[in-house]
Motif scaffolding. Structure first.
Motif, short mmCIF file in Angstrom:
data_model
loop_
_atom_site.label_atom_id
_atom_site.label_comp_id
_atom_site.label_asym_id
_atom_site.label_seq_id
_atom_site.Cartn_x
_atom_site.Cartn_y
_atom_site.Cartn_z
N PHE A 59 42.32 2.49 -21.53
CA PHE A 59 42.18 2.21 -23.12
C PHE A 59 43.12 2.50 -23.36
CE2 PHE A 59 39.63 1.29 -26.06
CZ PHE A 59 39.09 0.28 -26.16
N ALA A 60 43.21 3.59 -24.44
CA ALA A 60 44.28 3.65 -25.28
C ALA A 60 45.76 3.22 -24.38
CB ALA A 60 44.49 5.63 -25.38
N ALA A 61 45.95 3.24 -23.38
CA ALA A 61 47.80 2.83 -23.48
C ALA A 61 47.57 1.01 -23.51
CB ALA A 61 48.18 3.11 -20.96
N ALA A 62 46.60 0.19 -22.99
CA ALA A 62 46.27 -1.22 -22.95
C ALA A 62 46.25 -1.58 -24.70
CB ALA A 62 45.24 -1.07 -22.65
N PHE A 63 46.08 -0.40 -25.56
CA PHE A 63 46.65 -0.98 -27.21
C PHE A 63 47.47 -0.13 -26.81
CE2 PHE A 63 41.68 -1.25 -27.73
CZ PHE A 63 41.16 -2.22 -28.65
N ALA A 64 48.19 0.59 -26.66
CA ALA A 64 49.75 0.98 -27.20
C ALA A 64 50.56 -0.45 -26.67
CB ALA A 64 50.15 2.13 -26.60
N LEU A 65 50.29 -0.66 -25.43
CA LEU A 65 51.29 -1.53 -24.65
C LEU A 65 50.55 -3.54 -25.52
CD1 LEU A 65 50.95 -0.48 -21.60
CD2 LEU A 65 53.22 0.13 -23.06
N HIS A 66 49.48 -3.15 -26.14
CA HIS A 66 49.07 -4.58 -25.95
C HIS A 66 49.15 -5.20 -25.06
CE1 HIS A 66 50.16 -4.08 -30.09
NE2 HIS A 66 51.09 -3.10 -30.12
N SER A 67 48.16 -5.33 -23.83
CA SER A 67 48.45 -5.57 -22.82
C SER A 67 46.62 -6.13 -22.63
CB SER A 67 48.48 -4.37 -21.49
OG SER A 67 48.37 -4.84 -20.55
N ALA A 68 46.64 -7.23 -22.78
CA ALA A 68 45.39 -7.41 -22.06
C ALA A 68 44.58 -7.68 -20.47
CB ALA A 68 44.72 -9.18 -22.42
N ASP A 69 45.10 -7.45 -19.88
CA ASP A 69 44.91 -7.06 -18.52
C ASP A 69 44.29 -5.52 -18.54
OD1 ASP A 69 45.96 -9.88 -17.86
OD2 ASP A 69 47.43 -8.92 -17.19
N ALA A 70 45.24 -5.41 -18.38
CA ALA A 70 44.94 -3.29 -18.56
C ALA A 70 43.93 -3.15 -19.28
CB ALA A 70 46.62 -2.50 -19.34
N LEU A 71 43.46 -3.27 -20.70
CA LEU A 71 42.29 -3.93 -21.49
C LEU A 71 41.14 -3.74 -20.23
CD1 LEU A 71 41.17 -2.56 -24.19
CD2 LEU A 71 41.29 -5.05 -24.83
N LEU A 72 40.95 -4.94 -20.14
CA LEU A 72 40.29 -5.75 -19.20
C LEU A 72 40.03 -4.34 -17.90
CD1 LEU A 72 38.08 -8.05 -18.49
CD2 LEU A 72 40.24 -8.97 -17.01
N LEU A 73 41.01 -4.14 -17.48
CA LEU A 73 40.76 -3.20 -16.30
C LEU A 73 39.95 -1.78 -16.53
CD1 LEU A 73 41.04 -2.03 -13.12
CD2 LEU A 73 43.14 -0.98 -13.88
N SER A 74 40.65 -1.34 -17.69
CA SER A 74 39.90 -0.24 -18.37
C SER A 74 38.36 -0.15 -18.95
CB SER A 74 41.09 0.72 -19.52
OG SER A 74 40.63 -0.44 -20.89
N VAL A 75 38.01 -1.56 -19.28
CA VAL A 75 36.87 -1.69 -19.89
C VAL A 75 35.80 -1.87 -18.54
CG1 VAL A 75 34.94 -4.03 -20.75
CG2 VAL A 75 37.27 -2.59 -21.77
N LEU A 76 36.00 -2.21 -17.90
CA LEU A 76 35.71 -2.56 -16.19
C LEU A 76 35.45 -0.88 -15.42
CD1 LEU A 76 36.91 -5.93 -14.56
CD2 LEU A 76 35.04 -5.11 -15.04
N ILE A 77 36.54 0.03 -15.95
CA ILE A 77 36.47 1.26 -14.78
C ILE A 77 35.33 1.75 -15.38
CG2 ILE A 77 37.53 3.41 -14.92
CD1 ILE A 77 40.69 1.10 -14.10
N LEU A 78 35.18 1.87 -17.39
CA LEU A 78 34.57 2.58 -18.04
C LEU A 78 32.66 2.23 -17.58
CD1 LEU A 78 36.21 3.04 -21.21
CD2 LEU A 78 35.29 4.48 -20.20
N LEU A 79 32.89 0.61 -17.62
CA LEU A 79 31.68 -0.27 -17.19
C LEU A 79 30.82 0.49 -15.83
CD1 LEU A 79 31.33 -3.56 -19.27
CD2 LEU A 79 30.11 -1.58 -19.88
#
Length: 94
Positions: free
Chosen positions: A53-73
């Protein structure tokens, strides 16, 4: 914190219980071991999700953000299902 005397008394009670009910002792040890393993797995999954999740924000990556949210859910649903199953087992014993 238990005093030294209380710790000795508790140890005596535990030994007596092990001698009188070895099957109960075995089951309790197995429950503790499984619960500890589950907690570690959930903690590791949550940690991976948060790092991603933190890396997704640092890299501005929507794909990584989606993956992190799915993992956390997924981790949250795993904990929720486990809690409901434990509640149902306890309620069935009553």
């Amino acid at each position: 914190m238990l005093s030294e005397r209380e710790q000795r008394d508790l140890a005596i009670i535990e030994q007596a219980l092990r001698a009188e009910a070895p099957e109960l002792d075995r089951r309790l040890r197995n429950l503790r071991a499984r619960a500890g393993t589950r907690h570690l797995i959930v903690a590791a999954v949550v940690a991976v999700g948060l790092v991603l999740f933190a890396a997704a924000f640092a890299l501005h990556s929507a794909d990584a953000l989606l993956l992190s949210v799915l993992i956390l859910l997924g981790a949250a649903s795993w904990v929720t299902v486990g809690a409901f199953a434990m509640y149902a087992r306890r309620r069935a014993r009553r």
